[in-house]
Scaffold this motif. Structure first.
Motif, PDB file in Angstrom:
ATOM      1  N   ALA A   1     -11.317 -50.678  -7.654  1.00  0.00           N
ATOM      2  CA  ALA A   1     -12.479 -50.496  -6.790  1.00  0.00           C
ATOM      3  C   ALA A   1     -12.140 -49.619  -5.585  1.00  0.00           C
ATOM      4  O   ALA A   1     -12.919 -48.735  -5.194  1.00  0.00           O
ATOM      5  N   ILE A   2     -10.974 -49.850  -4.998  1.00  0.00           N
ATOM      6  CA  ILE A   2     -10.573 -49.061  -3.828  1.00  0.00           C
ATOM      7  C   ILE A   2     -10.285 -47.619  -4.234  1.00  0.00           C
ATOM      8  O   ILE A   2     -10.675 -46.669  -3.538  1.00  0.00           O
ATOM      9  N   GLN A   3      -9.611 -47.430  -5.368  1.00  0.00           N
ATOM     10  CA  GLN A   3      -9.351 -46.064  -5.821  1.00  0.00           C
ATOM     11  C   GLN A   3     -10.660 -45.335  -6.114  1.00  0.00           C
ATOM     12  O   GLN A   3     -10.833 -44.161  -5.755  1.00  0.00           O
ATOM     13  N   SER A   4     -11.596 -46.025  -6.767  1.00  0.00           N
ATOM     14  CA  SER A   4     -12.879 -45.405  -7.051  1.00  0.00           C
ATOM     15  C   SER A   4     -13.621 -45.053  -5.768  1.00  0.00           C
ATOM     16  O   SER A   4     -14.294 -44.012  -5.686  1.00  0.00           O
ATOM     17  N   THR A   5     -13.515 -45.895  -4.756  1.00  0.00           N
ATOM     18  CA  THR A   5     -14.123 -45.583  -3.465  1.00  0.00           C
ATOM     19  C   THR A   5     -13.548 -44.289  -2.903  1.00  0.00           C
ATOM     20  O   THR A   5     -14.290 -43.426  -2.402  1.00  0.00           O
ATOM     21  N   SER A   6     -12.241 -44.141  -3.011  1.00  0.00           N
ATOM     22  CA  SER A   6     -11.597 -42.921  -2.522  1.00  0.00           C
ATOM     23  C   SER A   6     -12.088 -41.696  -3.287  1.00  0.00           C
ATOM     24  O   SER A   6     -12.429 -40.664  -2.695  1.00  0.00           O
ATOM     25  N   TRP A   7     -12.118 -41.797  -4.620  1.00  0.00           N
ATOM     26  CA  TRP A   7     -12.641 -40.687  -5.425  1.00  0.00           C
ATOM     27  C   TRP A   7     -14.072 -40.340  -5.004  1.00  0.00           C
ATOM     28  O   TRP A   7     -14.428 -39.167  -4.873  1.00  0.00           O
ATOM     29  N   THR A   8     -14.874 -41.385  -4.816  1.00  0.00           N
ATOM     30  CA  THR A   8     -16.312 -41.198  -4.666  1.00  0.00           C
ATOM     31  C   THR A   8     -16.689 -40.596  -3.324  1.00  0.00           C
ATOM     32  O   THR A   8     -17.653 -39.820  -3.245  1.00  0.00           O
ATOM     33  N   VAL A   9     -15.963 -40.911  -2.274  1.00  0.00           N
ATOM     34  CA  VAL A   9     -16.362 -40.419  -0.950  1.00  0.00           C
ATOM     35  C   VAL A   9     -15.459 -39.300  -0.426  1.00  0.00           C
ATOM     36  O   VAL A   9     -15.823 -38.656   0.564  1.00  0.00           O
ATOM     37  N   LYS A  10     -14.307 -39.041  -1.090  1.00  0.00           N
ATOM     38  CA  LYS A  10     -13.373 -38.099  -0.483  1.00  0.00           C
ATOM     39  C   LYS A  10     -12.779 -37.052  -1.433  1.00  0.00           C
ATOM     40  O   LYS A  10     -12.663 -35.876  -1.080  1.00  0.00           O
ATOM     41  N   GLU A  11     -12.360 -37.464  -2.620  1.00  0.00           N
ATOM     42  CA  GLU A  11     -11.384 -36.663  -3.366  1.00  0.00           C
ATOM     43  C   GLU A  11     -12.014 -35.527  -4.181  1.00  0.00           C
ATOM     44  O   GLU A  11     -13.043 -35.709  -4.837  1.00  0.00           O
TER      45      GLU A  11
ATOM     46  N   ALA B   1     -29.647 -46.148   1.981  1.00  0.00           N
ATOM     47  CA  ALA B   1     -29.439 -45.957   3.416  1.00  0.00           C
ATOM     48  C   ALA B   1     -30.177 -44.742   3.959  1.00  0.00           C
ATOM     49  O   ALA B   1     -30.735 -44.786   5.067  1.00  0.00           O
ATOM     50  N   LEU B   2     -30.164 -43.636   3.189  1.00  0.00           N
ATOM     51  CA  LEU B   2     -30.678 -42.369   3.707  1.00  0.00           C
ATOM     52  C   LEU B   2     -31.921 -41.855   2.995  1.00  0.00           C
ATOM     53  O   LEU B   2     -32.555 -40.901   3.467  1.00  0.00           O
ATOM     54  N   GLY B   3     -32.228 -42.449   1.831  1.00  0.00           N
ATOM     55  CA  GLY B   3     -33.344 -41.919   1.050  1.00  0.00           C
ATOM     56  C   GLY B   3     -33.015 -40.616   0.362  1.00  0.00           C
ATOM     57  O   GLY B   3     -33.915 -39.882  -0.077  1.00  0.00           O
ATOM     58  N   ILE B   4     -31.725 -40.308   0.266  1.00  0.00           N
ATOM     59  CA  ILE B   4     -31.281 -39.050  -0.359  1.00  0.00           C
ATOM     60  C   ILE B   4     -30.523 -39.392  -1.628  1.00  0.00           C
ATOM     61  O   ILE B   4     -29.636 -40.248  -1.616  1.00  0.00           O
ATOM     62  N   ARG B   5     -30.859 -38.722  -2.714  1.00  0.00           N
ATOM     63  CA  ARG B   5     -30.152 -38.929  -3.974  1.00  0.00           C
ATOM     64  C   ARG B   5     -29.111 -37.816  -4.132  1.00  0.00           C
ATOM     65  O   ARG B   5     -29.455 -36.653  -4.346  1.00  0.00           O
ATOM     66  N   VAL B   6     -27.833 -38.185  -3.974  1.00  0.00           N
ATOM     67  CA  VAL B   6     -26.737 -37.221  -4.106  1.00  0.00           C
ATOM     68  C   VAL B   6     -26.152 -37.382  -5.497  1.00  0.00           C
ATOM     69  O   VAL B   6     -25.653 -38.452  -5.850  1.00  0.00           O
ATOM     70  N   ARG B   7     -26.217 -36.323  -6.291  1.00  0.00           N
ATOM     71  CA  ARG B   7     -25.784 -36.382  -7.686  1.00  0.00           C
ATOM     72  C   ARG B   7     -24.474 -35.635  -7.914  1.00  0.00           C
ATOM     73  O   ARG B   7     -23.985 -35.590  -9.042  1.00  0.00           O
ATOM     74  N   THR B   8     -23.925 -35.071  -6.846  1.00  0.00           N
ATOM     75  CA  THR B   8     -22.668 -34.325  -6.939  1.00  0.00           C
ATOM     76  C   THR B   8     -21.584 -35.081  -6.192  1.00  0.00           C
ATOM     77  O   THR B   8     -21.714 -35.337  -4.989  1.00  0.00           O
ATOM     78  N   LEU B   9     -20.531 -35.455  -6.895  1.00  0.00           N
ATOM     79  CA  LEU B   9     -19.395 -36.127  -6.267  1.00  0.00           C
ATOM     80  C   LEU B   9     -18.386 -35.098  -5.772  1.00  0.00           C
ATOM     81  O   LEU B   9     -18.272 -34.015  -6.350  1.00  0.00           O
ATOM     82  N   PRO B  10     -17.631 -35.432  -4.674  1.00  0.00           N
ATOM     83  CA  PRO B  10     -17.681 -36.668  -3.889  1.00  0.00           C
ATOM     84  C   PRO B  10     -18.858 -36.666  -2.914  1.00  0.00           C
ATOM     85  O   PRO B  10     -19.480 -35.622  -2.682  1.00  0.00           O
ATOM     86  N   LEU B  11     -19.138 -37.820  -2.342  1.00  0.00           N
ATOM     87  CA  LEU B  11     -20.267 -37.977  -1.427  1.00  0.00           C
ATOM     88  C   LEU B  11     -19.851 -37.568  -0.020  1.00  0.00           C
ATOM     89  O   LEU B  11     -19.882 -38.355   0.926  1.00  0.00           O
ATOM     90  N   THR B  12     -19.471 -36.323   0.113  1.00  0.00           N
ATOM     91  CA  THR B  12     -19.028 -35.766   1.394  1.00  0.00           C
ATOM     92  C   THR B  12     -20.249 -35.300   2.189  1.00  0.00           C
ATOM     93  O   THR B  12     -21.341 -35.102   1.633  1.00  0.00           O
ATOM     94  N   PRO B  13     -20.087 -35.110   3.494  1.00  0.00           N
ATOM     95  CA  PRO B  13     -21.201 -34.564   4.279  1.00  0.00           C
ATOM     96  C   PRO B  13     -21.753 -33.264   3.700  1.00  0.00           C
ATOM     97  O   PRO B  13     -22.973 -33.061   3.686  1.00  0.00           O
TER      98      PRO B  13
END
Length: 683
Positions: free
Chosen positions: A592-602, A664-676
């Motif tokens: 779960a932690i590794q997936s979190t890293s992939w999903t928001v950063k990597e 949270a934002l009402g935005i559907r982000v379909r491209t990983l990672p979920l960076t700004p």
């Protein structure tokens, strides 16, 4: 029935040795990667042998004496090796009980075993000379029913943890052999570069410069000398641009020549009124292990001994022999644990580097450690993927047809599986292109198509895999393989459909599931997280890994201000009969932690010729301060077969976080990672 891994290695003596001092050696073809598998397998062996857990000594894998169980991969160790060891233990126990019955002149039905002591009179250790384990398994002895298991199902101390806690030598990097030399390999500056010329520096302690084709390395008496020599080599390379646009990967993947395979279907829809669709994608991902790859090799005449942290030492041995034209019996490979392993990383390549360098100094061992830049820039990557999902809806908004097209390189380029050796050093020395990555058979879980067929009861499902036939970057197995992207796409799209229908995301999933175990984990996760009282920034997702492994449902809670921060993850997991509750939680939490890293950063970054994300600044991973709180609820089913769970969390966690971001934002982000940057692009 004899389990497949035991049928391939049928001699009981290959698995178990009983000693007069009261200890029992257990050998298997699976390796410790930090996942705690040897502890769980020791529990299984202790239970079936009817001995105390502390008597079991798990022997590290070596090709000279361990059973060949192919790879430690796919979350299959407990399912496959565990089943084999359970049968082995049952048959070994029966042989000792038979021997005791003969000595005591009684029926075996009258005998029981407690910690290796038979009826309080004769021990296994008394019978070592009377029982021959060099026999083949028969399959005629039934393992214990779950109600009689005592060690399995409880949390025992991990066998590998004490050395790590107390800093004792355990890892491959700690191995030191007498007379050891140190090697470093000089990589080309970019993909496709060729070496035109080279001039070696003059340094005290520089023993040898090795060049074969574009393979180039140095050997020195001290590690720092090897590092310095590699830096000072004057090399002229010819480079070329050969990489796609890193910021347009979905377009690249969906426009190349592919091999197309229908996984499920065709899709038939006679009553649709509306079609909705979306495209989801993930970038190339690096293994990003804590420690870089390492290996030691020593030639003694024409005999080779190798120490490495490969997940498939038998496969590696096969490719070494093919590359160098030596016989299998000339090569012995020992597994030593590495610090972090999530699939086909650089371990096999570092091993072959050490083999090539050690050949130049026959008789002396050579250690090779990769640099961080080598590890992040030259290890095989997890393949980038694009997934197009479509659904036909009827007048009531119900799904009447589902279509899923996935575009990806294959997820396997491991050694030992192709017509030519699949080792980076061999490709450099021969000029051969790396083989185009393939996928394992879908019946065993598949690769890029893993988890591409949803479990939901949609009337019609059509799934097609489009495997790229060109490979700009070398791709191979990274934890969860294609399941990470496929579940992210499926569970994000299901969330979109639920919102379109005005339905609660959990209720919508339950409405379209008939599998009682799937429904149970979904309910367990929702209840544990307090889903009924949720606020903004909550997301849900579910999957069953490989559609045959463990079930996992996830609730994610996120904050999204300047960046996405995951505050809490609640997971419910059904892995059948739980061997070690603590070990299972460790695996699920880590995933779960590794997936979190992939999903928001990597994200692997590159320009048109070279990988540019070669340090922790350019390839950031989750920091300790960013790790979310993780709660794991285990849905134990002791009457069911144990299921692999090491990769069950990756896909659902990614989708749950993305769904929470939408909340949270009402935005559907379909491209990983979920960076700004990707969030802004989604606006």
């Amino acid at each position: 029935m004899i389990p497949p891994n035991l049928a391939a290695n049928p001699r009981l003596s290959h698995w178990v040795s009983v000693h007069a001092d009261g200890t029992i050696d257990v050998r298997c073809g699976k390796v410790e990667l930090g996942q705690g598998v040897l502890t769980a397998l020791a529990q299984i062996a202790a239970d079936e042998l009817d001995v105390a857990y502390h008597r079991i000594r798990m022997v590290p894998l070596t090709t000279d004496s361990s059973p060949d169980e192919a790879l430690t991969a796919g979350s299959r160790s407990i399912e496959d090796s565990g089943a084999a060891l359970r049968q082995v233990g049952a048959e070994v126990r029966a042989l000792f009980v038979d021997a005791a019955a003969g000595i005591m002149g009684v029926s075996t039905d009258l005998l029981s075993v407690d910690d290796g002591v038979i009826n309080g009179a004769i021990t296994y250790w008394d019978l070592v000379d009377d029982v021959d384990l060099d026999v083949e398994a028969t399959g005629s002895v039934a393992p214990k029913p779950f109600a009689e298991r005592r060690v399995v199902g409880t949390s025992w101390p991990r066998l590998d943890i004490p050395d790590k806690v107390y800093g004792r030598p355990r890892f491959i990097h700690d191995v030191a052999l007498p007379g050891m030399l140190y090697g470093r390999v000089v990589r080309p500056p970019s993909r496709g570069a060729t070496l035109v010329s080279m001039a070696a520096p003059k340094l005290d302690g520089l023993v040898e410069v090795v060049r074969e084709g574009d393979f180039l390395g140095v050997i020195a008496t001290r590690e720092e000398t090897a590092v310095r020599a590699a830096e000072l080599l004057r090399c002229e390379w010819v480079e070329q641009d050969c990489l796609p646009d890193v910021d347009a990967l979905p377009e690249f993947l969906m426009s190349r020549d592919t091999e197309d395979v229908t996984i499920s279907g065709p899709s038939i829809s006679d009553s649709s009124e509306t079609t909705v669709s979306a495209v989801y994608s993930r970038p190339y991902l690096a293994h990003a292990s804590m420690a870089p790859s390492c290996a030691l090799a020593r030639w003694d005449g024409d005999k080779l001994e190798l120490w490495c942290h490969s997940q498939g030492v038998y496969h590696l041995r096969r490719d070494i022999c093919r590359a160098l034209g030596v016989a299998i019996d000339q090569v012995t490979v020992h597994h030593v644990e590495g610090a972090g392993a999530y699939g086909h990383n650089g371990a096999d390549d570092a091993a072959f580097d050490a083999v090539l360098l050690a050949r130049a100094v026959n008789g002396q061992p050579v250690q090779v450690v990769w640099s961080r830049a080598d590890e992040l820039g030259w290890s095989p990557f997890g393949a980038a993927m694009a997934v197009r999902v479509e659904a036909d809806l009827d007048a009531d908004g119900e799904v009447v047809a589902w279509r899923h097209d996935l575009y990806s390189n294959g997820h396997v380029s491991r050694p030992g599986l192709f017509d030519i050796p699949s080792l980076l050093g061999n490709q450099l020395r021969t000029g051969d292109a790396p083989p185009v990555s393939m996928d394992p058979p879908y019946a065993g879980g598949g690769g890029s198509e893993r988890n591409s067929v949803p479990l939901y009861t949609f009337p019609s499902k059509h799934v097609v895999k489009h495997r790229l036939l060109e490979m700009p970057l070398r791709t191979s197995s990274l934890r969860a393989l294609g399941a990470y992207a496929n579940v992210f796409a499926i569970e994000s799209f299901v969330d979109e459909l639920a919102a379109r229908a005005g339905a609660d995301p959990v209720e919508y999933r339950l409405r379209h599931l008939e599998d009682d175990r799937a429904r149970a984990v979904i309910t367990a996760a929702a209840d544990a997280a307090g889903w009924a009282d949720r606020g903004e920034g909550w997301g849900f997702a579910f999957a069953r890994y490989s559609n045959h492994g463990a079930y996992c449902a996830v609730v994610a809670e996120v904050e999204a201000e300047t960046s996405v921060r995951v505050r809490r993850l609640t997971l419910a997991v059904d892995a059948g009969a739980v061997i070690s509750p603590d070990g299972l939680r460790n695996q699920v939490e880590g995933g779960a932690i590794q997936s979190t890293s992939w999903t928001v950063k990597e994200q692997v970054r590159f320009d048109r010729s070279r990988v540019t994300s070669t340090d922790w600044e350019s390839y950031p991973i989750l920091r300790f301060s960013e790790v979310p709180a993780v709660e794991v609820v285990l849905v134990d089913r002791p009457d069911q077969p144990s299921l692999g769970a090491g990769e069950t969390a990756q896909g659902p966690v990614a989708a749950a976080i993305a769904n929470a971001l939408h909340s949270a934002l009402g935005i559907r982000v379909r491209t990983l990672p979920l960076t700004p940057a990707n969030i802004i692009a989604a606006l």
